[in-house]
Design an enzyme around this catalytic site. Structure first.
Site, PDB file in Angstrom:
ATOM      1  N   HIS A 184       0.773  -1.407   0.084  1.00  0.00           N
ATOM      2  CA  HIS A 184      -0.008   0.020  -0.076  1.00  0.00           C
ATOM      3  C   HIS A 184       0.937   1.392   0.157  1.00  0.00           C
ATOM      4  O   HIS A 184       2.026   1.060   0.096  1.00  0.00           O
ATOM      5  CB  HIS A 184      -1.221  -0.076   1.283  1.00  0.00           C
ATOM      6  N   HIS A 217       1.495   3.882   1.816  1.00  0.00           N
ATOM      7  CA  HIS A 217       2.062   4.767   2.676  1.00  0.00           C
ATOM      8  C   HIS A 217       3.528   4.808   2.822  1.00  0.00           C
ATOM      9  O   HIS A 217       4.212   3.877   2.530  1.00  0.00           O
ATOM     10  CB  HIS A 217       1.646   4.198   4.264  1.00  0.00           C
ATOM     11  N   ASP A 239       5.869   4.872   5.263  1.00  0.00           N
ATOM     12  CA  ASP A 239       6.567   3.588   5.856  1.00  0.00           C
ATOM     13  C   ASP A 239       6.775   2.385   5.031  1.00  0.00           C
ATOM     14  O   ASP A 239       7.380   1.588   5.734  1.00  0.00           O
ATOM     15  CB  ASP A 239       6.273   3.657   7.465  1.00  0.00           C
ATOM     16  N   HIS A 240       5.861   2.317   4.022  1.00  0.00           N
ATOM     17  CA  HIS A 240       6.180   0.876   3.255  1.00  0.00           C
ATOM     18  C   HIS A 240       6.857   1.074   1.837  1.00  0.00           C
ATOM     19  O   HIS A 240       7.213   0.197   1.271  1.00  0.00           O
ATOM     20  CB  HIS A 240       4.769   0.548   3.067  1.00  0.00           C
ATOM     21  N   HIS A 271      -7.669  -0.537   5.583  1.00  0.00           N
ATOM     22  CA  HIS A 271      -6.426   0.287   5.884  1.00  0.00           C
ATOM     23  C   HIS A 271      -6.361   1.401   4.913  1.00  0.00           C
ATOM     24  O   HIS A 271      -6.470   2.680   5.268  1.00  0.00           O
ATOM     25  CB  HIS A 271      -5.089  -0.590   6.258  1.00  0.00           C
ATOM     26  N   ASP A 294      -0.290  -3.556   6.382  1.00  0.00           N
ATOM     27  CA  ASP A 294      -1.058  -2.956   7.630  1.00  0.00           C
ATOM     28  C   ASP A 294      -2.334  -3.361   7.781  1.00  0.00           C
ATOM     29  O   ASP A 294      -3.177  -2.833   8.386  1.00  0.00           O
ATOM     30  CB  ASP A 294      -0.838  -1.551   7.701  1.00  0.00           C
ATOM     31  N   HIS A 312       4.433  -4.173  10.692  1.00  0.00           N
ATOM     32  CA  HIS A 312       4.999  -3.846  12.110  1.00  0.00           C
ATOM     33  C   HIS A 312       4.975  -4.709  13.187  1.00  0.00           C
ATOM     34  O   HIS A 312       4.285  -5.618  13.280  1.00  0.00           O
ATOM     35  CB  HIS A 312       3.923  -2.532  12.342  1.00  0.00           C
TER      36      HIS A 312
END
Ligand code: ZN
Ligand code: FE
Length: 253
Positions: A53, A55, A57-58, A111, A128, A166
């Site tokens: 996805h 985001h 942080d990915h 999400h 996530d 995570h």
């Protein structure tokens, strides 16, 4: 095939799979540095990058890594992942020549609206959406969508190894135990996770069988959760559960 969880950023994992010949694929490289270090340490060649996805942080390290290595980037169709060169959607198969791996793409909105999972070789990369003993926040989806995404993942074989985005397991167990206090599998998972974290090791991958036994978001039809949650049906119970998790603060020990 060797599977490694590379810790990244605050509490992310970047998943690295490498074959004996040194060909590698990574999932959700939110930061390039830990991947670069792992590739150099084991003399690996990065051939593919899978993104679940959009985001940061990915995906934050994906484009640098692709630039440096020539690896292909697989991602869901979403304009917020601009530089991906191969788009995937529900039911697609990602076939890699090296490492020789095939993954099924499963659309799991909730999400985010375009979130996907990659499933193959007994491994589930679910970003996530499903966490160990938890699930992601619903930023762009409804409770119905998130629950049906989790239902699809929960239907995979029990020995599936769940590779989440995570390290949240210990905190998730603290919340889950407030609603499901007599669940022995959950108590065992909590103790095992605490031991692993004390040693500085990941609590992941989890097995799907264990998640079905411990994870309240997969257990909204269990007697314990039906009794603990408000709501006339499973979607309403799930919405209540997610709302409670959003505001949960663990009591100070
Ligand atoms: Zn996310
Ligand atoms: Fe994340």
């Amino acid at each position: 095939m060797r599977l490694t969880a590379l810790p990244a950023l605050a509490d992310n994992y970047i998943w690295l799979l490498a074959d004996a010949a040194g060909a590698a694929v990574v999932v959700d490289p939110g930061d390039a540095a830990p991947v670069r270090a792992a590739l150099a340490r084991d003399s690996l060649r990065l051939r593919a990058i899978l993104l679940t996805h959009h985001h940061p942080d990915h995906i934050g390290g994906a484009f640098e890594l692709a630039d440096e290595s020539g690896a292909a980037i697989y991602a869901p169709a979403d304009e917020r992942i601009a530089a991906a060169n191969l788009r995937v959607g529900d039911g697609d198969r990602v076939r890699l020549d090296e490492p020789a791996l095939t993954f099924e793409v499963i659309a799991i909105p909730g999400h985010t609206r375009s979130h996907v999972a990659y499933y193959g070789h007994g491994l589930l990369f679910c970003g996530d959406t499903l966490f160990s003993v938890g699930c992601g926040r619903m930023f762009e989806g409804t409770p119905e969508q998130m629950l049906s995404s989790l239902d699809r993942l929960a239907a995979l074989p029990g020995d599936t190894r769940v590779c989440c985005g995570h390290e949240y397991t210990v905190a998730n167990c603290a919340f889950a135990r407030t609603l499901d206090p007599r669940n022995a599998a959950l108590q065992a998972r909590d103790a095992a996770a605490a031991t692993l974290r004390d040693r500085g090791e990941p609590t992941l991958p989890a097995t799907l069988a264990d998640e079905r036994a411990c994870n309240p978001f997969l257990r909204v039809d269990s007697a314990a959760l039906v009794a603990a949650l408000d709501g006339a049906d499973r979607v309403a119970r799930f919405a209540d559960l997610r709302r409670r998790k959003d505001v949960f603060r663990a009591p100070l020990a």
